[in-house]
Design an enzyme around this catalytic site. Sequence first.
Site, short mmCIF file in Angstrom:
data_model
loop_
_atom_site.label_atom_id
_atom_site.label_comp_id
_atom_site.label_asym_id
_atom_site.label_seq_id
_atom_site.Cartn_x
_atom_site.Cartn_y
_atom_site.Cartn_z
CB ILE A 67 -16.30 86.05 -3.73
CG1 ILE A 67 -15.91 86.47 -3.34
CG2 ILE A 67 -16.78 84.61 -1.89
CD1 ILE A 67 -16.53 87.66 -2.08
CB ALA A 68 -18.84 82.05 -4.84
N GLY A 70 -21.69 80.93 -9.48
CA GLY A 70 -23.28 80.63 -9.12
C GLY A 70 -23.69 79.53 -10.74
CB THR A 71 -26.68 77.99 -10.88
OG1 THR A 71 -26.94 77.84 -10.47
CG2 THR A 71 -27.70 77.04 -12.76
N GLY A 73 -24.99 83.35 -12.12
CA GLY A 73 -23.83 84.21 -11.62
C GLY A 73 -22.61 84.90 -10.68
CB THR A 74 -19.74 86.26 -11.28
OG1 THR A 74 -20.13 85.10 -12.28
CG2 THR A 74 -18.15 85.56 -10.51
CB VAL A 75 -20.25 85.99 -5.03
CG1 VAL A 75 -19.98 87.22 -4.76
CG2 VAL A 75 -21.75 86.01 -5.00
CE LYS A 88 -26.99 85.96 -6.58
NZ LYS A 88 -27.14 84.53 -5.51
CG ASP A 206 -33.05 78.22 -0.85
OD1 ASP A 206 -33.69 76.86 0.19
OD2 ASP A 206 -32.56 77.89 -1.59
#
Length: 364
Positions: A67-68, A70-71, A73-75, A88, A206
């Site tokens: 899906i995505a 990131g810095t 990891g991966t989703v 995740k 956040d």
Amino acid sequence: MEKKSEEEGNNIKKEKIFRADKIDLKSLDRQLEKHLSRVWSRNLEVNLKAKEEWDIDLAKLATSNVIARGTYGTVYKGTYDGQDVAVKVLDWEDDGNETTAKTATNRALFRQEVTVWHKLNHPDVTKFVGASMGTTNLNIRSADSRGSLPQQACCVVVEYLPGGTLKQHLIRHKSKKLAFKAVIKLALDLARGLCYLHSEKIVHRDVKTENMLLDANKNLKIADFGVARVDALNPKDMTGETGTLGYMAPEVIDGKPYNRRCDVYSFGICLWEIYCCDMPYHDLSFVDVSSAVVLHNLRPDIPRCCPTALATIMKTCWDGNPQKRPEMKEVVKMLEGIDTSKGGGMIPEDQSPGCFCFTPARGP
Ligand SMILES: Nc1ncnc2c1ncn2[C@@H]1O[C@H](COP(=O)(O)OP(=O)(O)OP(=O)(O)O)[C@@H](O)[C@H]1O
């Protein structure tokens, strides 16, 4: 006899002084490093073996597409026991530079995040399914996965939310804007979710529209507990720049102690964003925003068409003085009191008379 032992004593002392001079500090450093590394490794092994309440059976988990990325990891999209889930996978070791100690710290923080998350149960908070401190048995079948996972990778499994992020939703409505009812519904979902977290003594830290996800029915759910913390009894225990600049309360930007009221500030910015379907301060640099928020009380411009009741909530929430900001439960009450039957949403750009007080394009 006495003289002899005095002499011997002096010799020993001399020898000791001599030996102290000769100590090889570098070799001691190396030994200490080796020892610490052994301790960290042992802790890691213990971490890997310990069963937690939230430990998931990876054999029941199947992943599909990414899906995505990131810095850290991966989703992936996946299923767990027949339920649609988002997985995740955090692979801190990817750059090859992480030290054992750093990996251990990351794993400890991960453990802290999931320990907080797995206890939560609220319709406006993304449902936690489980987590694993290892991924050895994780079956990643996705064509776009990066191959084998590092030994120390961890994964967290949560309910799958197909509606994307709130930010994406707002961008899609940038020109048409959202109906007032939809604005208040999203604001209430977020306010109720935060109210619940605060009642559980959790500060999210956040709060931003990218960290809110939507389900198939456009219900909002708070996500990403990467930096969530248990509210400190003493605000001095909570310092440090955390969050995303445009949403960060002045006391956080300034490195001062803060508490749950920093989430109330960020909520005020999100409320503005939901109402305007726009981004605050998009024409200002990082440095400009930081100093202007702290020193000159810079806040987003509220469009003239914004109903007073809503504008009042934004302004009280982003007050520079944390003590003057309301509690989230008061915000929920204020939002519940807003009459949505008479409209009040922003007038879309392509309709006249429009709102002439907001972006330069619509400006006077
Ligand atoms: N439960 C979920 N259901 C569907 N999509 C999700 C889910 N969780 C995350 N995603 C998607 O993955 C993206 C990245 O999520 P993630 O939690 O890693 O956010 P991030 O802000 O990039 O991470 P971090 O701030 O921890 O680096 C989200 O923007 C969203 O598109």
